[in-house]
Design an enzyme around this catalytic site. Sequence first.
Site, PDB file in Angstrom:
ATOM      1  N   ASN A   1      19.423 -17.713  46.861  1.00 53.70           N
ATOM      2  CA  ASN A   1      20.400 -18.195  45.362  1.00 53.70           C
ATOM      3  C   ASN A   1      20.391 -17.057  44.343  1.00 53.70           C
ATOM      4  OD1 ASN A   1      21.805 -20.562  46.498  1.00 53.70           O
ATOM      5  ND2 ASN A   1      19.963 -21.943  45.503  1.00 53.70           N
TER       6      ASN A   1
ATOM      7  N   ARG B   1      23.545 -22.526  51.474  1.00 50.78           N
ATOM      8  CA  ARG B   1      21.935 -21.279  52.372  1.00 50.78           C
ATOM      9  C   ARG B   1      21.819 -21.634  53.519  1.00 50.78           C
ATOM     10  NH1 ARG B   1      17.391 -21.368  47.740  1.00 50.78           N
ATOM     11  NH2 ARG B   1      18.292 -23.833  47.870  1.00 50.78           N
TER      12      ARG B   1
END
Length: 95
Positions: A39, A21
């Site tokens: 996520n 990320r």
Amino acid sequence: MTKDTRVHIFVSGKVQGVYYRQNTLQKAQELNIFGWVRNLSDGRVESVMEGSKVNIDKMLTWCKEGPLDAKVEEVKIIDEEYKNEFLTFDIIKTL
């Protein structure tokens, strides 16, 4: 640069716990892409991105590799209608 393309992606493989990320955020900022990444509880990473077609294509190429420790198995890409709804690119809460 025109923002004219929108994609919704799901990335599978070893993509959590490897700074996927954070690296996606940095790459999106480099490429002037707007949207978010997060996520998912099933181990995947999800992202919605808007930007120029050229930069979205570069971003998708990067997503298929990911950061050094990632092992990307699949990137499911869903083309969506461009909405121009983002001003930034952010990491959002896990779903």
